[in-house]
Design an enzyme around this catalytic site. Sequence first.
Site, PDB file in Angstrom:
ATOM      1  N   GLU A 287     -66.223  66.443   6.861  1.00  0.00           N
ATOM      2  CA  GLU A 287     -64.889  66.143   6.341  1.00  0.00           C
ATOM      3  C   GLU A 287     -64.806  64.684   5.897  1.00  0.00           C
ATOM      4  O   GLU A 287     -65.336  63.796   6.552  1.00  0.00           O
ATOM      5  CB  GLU A 287     -63.820  66.426   7.395  1.00  0.00           C
ATOM      6  CG  GLU A 287     -62.415  66.354   6.822  1.00  0.00           C
ATOM      7  CD  GLU A 287     -61.370  66.815   7.820  1.00  0.00           C
ATOM      8  OE1 GLU A 287     -60.706  67.821   7.537  1.00  0.00           O
ATOM      9  OE2 GLU A 287     -61.237  66.168   8.873  1.00  0.00           O
TER      10      GLU A 287
ATOM     11  N   ASP B  98     -61.146  71.010  17.446  1.00  0.00           N
ATOM     12  CA  ASP B  98     -62.153  70.261  16.687  1.00  0.00           C
ATOM     13  C   ASP B  98     -63.337  71.140  16.294  1.00  0.00           C
ATOM     14  O   ASP B  98     -63.888  70.989  15.199  1.00  0.00           O
ATOM     15  CB  ASP B  98     -62.632  69.048  17.485  1.00  0.00           C
ATOM     16  CG  ASP B  98     -61.520  68.041  17.697  1.00  0.00           C
ATOM     17  OD1 ASP B  98     -61.065  67.458  16.701  1.00  0.00           O
ATOM     18  OD2 ASP B  98     -61.077  67.864  18.846  1.00  0.00           O
TER      19      ASP B  98
ATOM     20  N   ASP C  23     -66.766  67.806  11.960  1.00  0.00           N
ATOM     21  CA  ASP C  23     -65.426  67.227  11.915  1.00  0.00           C
ATOM     22  C   ASP C  23     -65.493  65.934  12.717  1.00  0.00           C
ATOM     23  O   ASP C  23     -65.389  65.944  13.941  1.00  0.00           O
ATOM     24  CB  ASP C  23     -64.407  68.199  12.518  1.00  0.00           C
ATOM     25  CG  ASP C  23     -63.000  67.640  12.500  1.00  0.00           C
ATOM     26  OD1 ASP C  23     -62.671  66.866  11.582  1.00  0.00           O
ATOM     27  OD2 ASP C  23     -62.216  67.973  13.409  1.00  0.00           O
TER      28      ASP C  23
END
Length: 174
Positions: free
Chosen positions: A67, A139, A8
Amino acid sequence: MAILLGIDPGSRITGYGVIEEVGNQCHYVASGCIRVRDASLPEKLQQIYDSVSTLVEQYCPQSVGIEQVFMSRNADSALKLGQARAAAIVAVVNHKLEVAEYSARQVKQAVVGKGSADKHQVKHMVTSILKLSSTPQADAADALAIALCHSHTRASLVRMAGVSGTRNRRLTSR
């Protein structure tokens, strides 16, 4: 059996999650956050690159999910996010690994079953699916969700392609 890394990306905090696929089950291996210290942008990108390289060397994943950049109202933030993402991707590709990209909506759909799920729902499902004793940081939970999404997507592609498994990272036909 495969080790998967989920990333991420962020210009200040980059989450990572490592899971192990065993059959149709996923098991937690590790997760955490790469916290970039205050520095110039090139130095921050170097920190992200170096940290992701270290993770790849430490956990030896077979594949990586990351992502995609989402469009935000702040173009400068989106640009910095894209650069952080690029640093992570280059670190992975330099280790000759495949990288799959997923939108936030795809990740939420895979983990929660609803593309409009909120962060709390994602954290809850990640904790439940991986049978964690405590909830990971935001996160890190997002990175684990990306790894789970990557696992589900890989399994679906393997089923659709009609292959029986992998040998030396190559698909084998039934």
